[in-house]
Write a protein that holds these residues in place. Sequence first.
Motif, PDB file in Angstrom:
ATOM      1  N   GLY A 165       0.801  -1.213   0.000  1.00 44.03           N
ATOM      2  CA  GLY A 165       0.000   0.000   0.000  1.00 44.03           C
ATOM      3  C   GLY A 165       0.835   1.265   0.000  1.00 44.03           C
ATOM      4  N   THR A 166       0.193   2.380  -0.340  1.00 44.33           N
ATOM      5  CA  THR A 166       0.862   3.676  -0.334  1.00 44.33           C
ATOM      6  C   THR A 166       1.237   4.085   1.085  1.00 44.33           C
ATOM      7  OG1 THR A 166      -0.393   4.353  -2.287  1.00 44.33           O
ATOM      8  CG2 THR A 166       0.637   6.105  -1.002  1.00 44.33           C
ATOM      9  N   ALA A 167       0.347   3.803   2.047  1.00 44.80           N
ATOM     10  CA  ALA A 167       0.567   4.242   3.430  1.00 44.80           C
ATOM     11  C   ALA A 167       1.106   3.130   4.326  1.00 44.80           C
ATOM     12  CB  ALA A 167      -0.728   4.786   4.028  1.00 44.80           C
ATOM     13  N   ARG A 168       0.603   1.897   4.157  1.00 40.45           N
ATOM     14  CA  ARG A 168       0.972   0.806   5.058  1.00 40.45           C
ATOM     15  C   ARG A 168       1.481  -0.391   4.260  1.00 40.45           C
ATOM     16  NH1 ARG A 168       0.868   2.594  10.281  1.00 40.45           N
ATOM     17  NH2 ARG A 168       0.657   0.437  10.983  1.00 40.45           N
ATOM     18  N   PHE A 169       2.449  -1.083   4.842  1.00 38.41           N
ATOM     19  CA  PHE A 169       2.990  -2.321   4.268  1.00 38.41           C
ATOM     20  C   PHE A 169       2.504  -3.463   5.154  1.00 38.41           C
ATOM     21  CE2 PHE A 169       6.005  -5.693   3.617  1.00 38.41           C
ATOM     22  CZ  PHE A 169       6.434  -5.577   2.307  1.00 38.41           C
ATOM     23  N   LYS A 170       1.717  -4.374   4.587  1.00 39.21           N
ATOM     24  CA  LYS A 170       1.130  -5.450   5.382  1.00 39.21           C
ATOM     25  C   LYS A 170       1.545  -6.799   4.826  1.00 39.21           C
ATOM     26  CE  LYS A 170      -2.841  -2.498   6.225  1.00 39.21           C
ATOM     27  NZ  LYS A 170      -4.218  -2.212   5.853  1.00 39.21           N
ATOM     28  N   VAL A 171       1.808  -7.727   5.735  1.00 40.37           N
ATOM     29  CA  VAL A 171       2.201  -9.077   5.342  1.00 40.37           C
ATOM     30  C   VAL A 171       1.275 -10.083   6.020  1.00 40.37           C
ATOM     31  CG1 VAL A 171       4.027 -10.824   5.389  1.00 40.37           C
ATOM     32  CG2 VAL A 171       4.626  -8.434   5.021  1.00 40.37           C
ATOM     33  N   TYR A 172       0.739 -10.998   5.222  1.00 45.93           N
ATOM     34  CA  TYR A 172      -0.109 -12.089   5.710  1.00 45.93           C
ATOM     35  C   TYR A 172       0.656 -13.385   5.504  1.00 45.93           C
ATOM     36  CZ  TYR A 172      -4.291 -15.114   6.006  1.00 45.93           C
ATOM     37  OH  TYR A 172      -5.221 -16.077   6.358  1.00 45.93           O
ATOM     38  N   GLN A 173       0.811 -14.170   6.555  1.00 51.90           N
ATOM     39  CA  GLN A 173       1.532 -15.435   6.444  1.00 51.90           C
ATOM     40  C   GLN A 173       0.543 -16.590   6.500  1.00 51.90           C
ATOM     41  OE1 GLN A 173       4.869 -15.696   9.080  1.00 51.90           O
ATOM     42  NE2 GLN A 173       5.878 -17.233   7.833  1.00 51.90           N
ATOM     43  N   ASP A 174       0.686 -17.510   5.571  1.00 56.50           N
ATOM     44  CA  ASP A 174      -0.231 -18.642   5.481  1.00 56.50           C
ATOM     45  C   ASP A 174      -0.235 -19.436   6.788  1.00 56.50           C
ATOM     46  OD1 ASP A 174      -2.053 -20.280   4.298  1.00 56.50           O
ATOM     47  OD2 ASP A 174      -0.584 -21.512   3.222  1.00 56.50           O
ATOM     48  N   GLY A 175      -1.398 -19.557   7.384  1.00 51.25           N
ATOM     49  CA  GLY A 175      -1.535 -20.299   8.629  1.00 51.25           C
ATOM     50  C   GLY A 175      -1.410 -19.447   9.878  1.00 51.25           C
ATOM     51  N   PRO A 235       4.150   1.317   8.645  1.00 48.91           N
ATOM     52  CA  PRO A 235       4.130   2.394   7.643  1.00 48.91           C
ATOM     53  C   PRO A 235       5.089   2.101   6.491  1.00 48.91           C
ATOM     54  CG  PRO A 235       4.325   3.296   9.863  1.00 48.91           C
ATOM     55  CD  PRO A 235       4.512   1.819   9.989  1.00 48.91           C
ATOM     56  N   ALA A 236       4.629   2.338   5.263  1.00 46.16           N
ATOM     57  CA  ALA A 236       5.469   2.138   4.074  1.00 46.16           C
ATOM     58  C   ALA A 236       6.240   3.425   3.808  1.00 46.16           C
ATOM     59  CB  ALA A 236       4.609   1.754   2.878  1.00 46.16           C
ATOM     60  N   ILE A 237       7.209   3.678   4.669  1.00 53.92           N
ATOM     61  CA  ILE A 237       7.928   4.954   4.603  1.00 53.92           C
ATOM     62  C   ILE A 237       9.384   4.716   5.000  1.00 53.92           C
ATOM     63  CG2 ILE A 237       7.392   5.606   6.996  1.00 53.92           C
ATOM     64  CD1 ILE A 237       6.868   8.453   5.934  1.00 53.92           C
ATOM     65  N   ILE A 238      10.289   5.520   4.430  1.00 52.62           N
ATOM     66  CA  ILE A 238      11.721   5.279   4.619  1.00 52.62           C
ATOM     67  C   ILE A 238      12.451   6.623   4.695  1.00 52.62           C
ATOM     68  CG2 ILE A 238      12.200   5.125   2.128  1.00 52.62           C
ATOM     69  CD1 ILE A 238      13.969   2.677   2.779  1.00 52.62           C
ATOM     70  N   ALA A 239      13.443   6.720   5.570  1.00 51.58           N
ATOM     71  CA  ALA A 239      14.214   7.960   5.742  1.00 51.58           C
ATOM     72  C   ALA A 239      15.633   7.749   5.219  1.00 51.58           C
ATOM     73  CB  ALA A 239      14.248   8.371   7.207  1.00 51.58           C
ATOM     74  N   VAL A 240      16.114   8.710   4.406  1.00 53.56           N
ATOM     75  CA  VAL A 240      17.420   8.586   3.753  1.00 53.56           C
ATOM     76  C   VAL A 240      18.281   9.802   4.078  1.00 53.56           C
ATOM     77  CG1 VAL A 240      18.607   8.303   1.542  1.00 53.56           C
ATOM     78  CG2 VAL A 240      16.334   7.315   1.859  1.00 53.56           C
ATOM     79  N   ASP A 241      19.561   9.546   4.367  1.00 57.74           N
ATOM     80  CA  ASP A 241      20.540  10.612   4.571  1.00 57.74           C
ATOM     81  C   ASP A 241      21.010  11.092   3.194  1.00 57.74           C
ATOM     82  OD1 ASP A 241      22.859  12.127   5.023  1.00 57.74           O
ATOM     83  OD2 ASP A 241      23.320  11.047   6.868  1.00 57.74           O
ATOM     84  N   ILE A 296      18.487   5.537   7.075  1.00 52.92           N
ATOM     85  CA  ILE A 296      18.673   5.684   8.523  1.00 52.92           C
ATOM     86  C   ILE A 296      17.467   5.224   9.327  1.00 52.92           C
ATOM     87  CG2 ILE A 296      20.354   7.540   8.339  1.00 52.92           C
ATOM     88  CD1 ILE A 296      18.161   9.556   8.775  1.00 52.92           C
ATOM     89  N   ALA A 297      16.317   5.074   8.688  1.00 47.16           N
ATOM     90  CA  ALA A 297      15.130   4.591   9.415  1.00 47.16           C
ATOM     91  C   ALA A 297      14.096   4.079   8.428  1.00 47.16           C
ATOM     92  CB  ALA A 297      14.523   5.703  10.274  1.00 47.16           C
ATOM     93  N   ILE A 298      13.348   3.061   8.878  1.00 45.38           N
ATOM     94  CA  ILE A 298      12.287   2.466   8.062  1.00 45.38           C
ATOM     95  C   ILE A 298      11.064   2.252   8.948  1.00 45.38           C
ATOM     96  CG2 ILE A 298      11.569   0.424   6.733  1.00 45.38           C
ATOM     97  CD1 ILE A 298      14.441   0.044   5.853  1.00 45.38           C
ATOM     98  N   GLY A 299       9.890   2.502   8.386  1.00 44.06           N
ATOM     99  CA  GLY A 299       8.650   2.191   9.097  1.00 44.06           C
ATOM    100  C   GLY A 299       8.271   3.212  10.149  1.00 44.06           C
TER     101      GLY A 299
END
Length: 339
Positions: free
Chosen positions: A10-20, A28-34, A41-44
């Motif tokens: 997603g644009t705003a959120r990153f979601k993972v569903y695991q079988d079972g 959050p689907a967001i990342i910080a770069v120097d 330097i930071a993710i999520g």
Amino acid sequence: MGNDIAIDLGTARFKVYQDGKGIVLNEPAIIAVDNMTDEIIAIGTEAYAMLGRTSDRVTVAHPMCNGVISDLSLAEHLIAYYLRQVGRSRVFMPRVVVSVPCGVTEVEKRAVVDAIGAAGVRKVCLIEEPVAAAIGAGVDIAAPHGCMIVDVGEGTTDMAVISLNGIAIANSTHIAGDDFNEAIIKYVRRKFNLIIGDRMAEAAKIAIGCAYPRRQLTTYTLKGLDMVTGLPQTTVMTSDDMIEALIEPAIAIVRTVQATLEATPPELLADIFTDGIYLTGGSANLYGLSTLLSKKTKIPVVSFDSPENCVVIGAGRAIKYIDKMDRGEHGRINPLMSL
């Protein structure tokens, strides 16, 4: 077994569903770069906390924009990081089902496949978001019966009429949750002479946002910069103000739904009148949006307790179709796509 996963990119959120296991990650689907060293330097959640609070040296970016990948390099880092978070097996590489907006180009599909494949997976299958949302909402998409899904996300609003595991009519608009935030920022600037940030607009939308009048007037205190004095200032915004701010993008979404209904064959339209429109996606939580849609289309609207999770749950339930695809079973049309 249980190694296969589904991803809602997603644009705003990153979601993972695991079988079972169900939903194992929602960040959050967001990342910080120097900018000086090009280091991440930071993710999520950590990167989200920096949003609007960084110096010129740090850029906080969304690798996904309008439901598709806008920066392939950052998206690969984000996906690899989150797959490590869920404990991806180093021996048994998972098969992955990924949701994509309907109407994306082949180039955009390939970008998704390449970004996921770079994280070290065995097979990547794509599923269109309205189809995934329908499965997550508990709809039998294999039946010769029409159902309409309207998925209002952060970057796009996807809608489709689904029958026999496939999409009969589909439509998409880039008016979605981001546009609600932008409308609030513009309204506050115009009416109160107050400059607020995206996070403040998001908080106000969650607290008192509405697309239809509330039974009881509610208020929210906004903090920002006064345009006249240039000093910090606060003001009180009411839910009636919020309707004025949000009615334009909300009506734009409704008009797109109406245009989709106009193009729907009569037999499928009769099924939709019987069952109603299924409203999913994170922005479906906006108070009164379902009521507005129902009033304007004259069709009942079905809402859910957690509409933001319908897509990832549906993509997770679609994992079983990978085996049918691998075995070459074509007795029924497969809702998955493979590149």
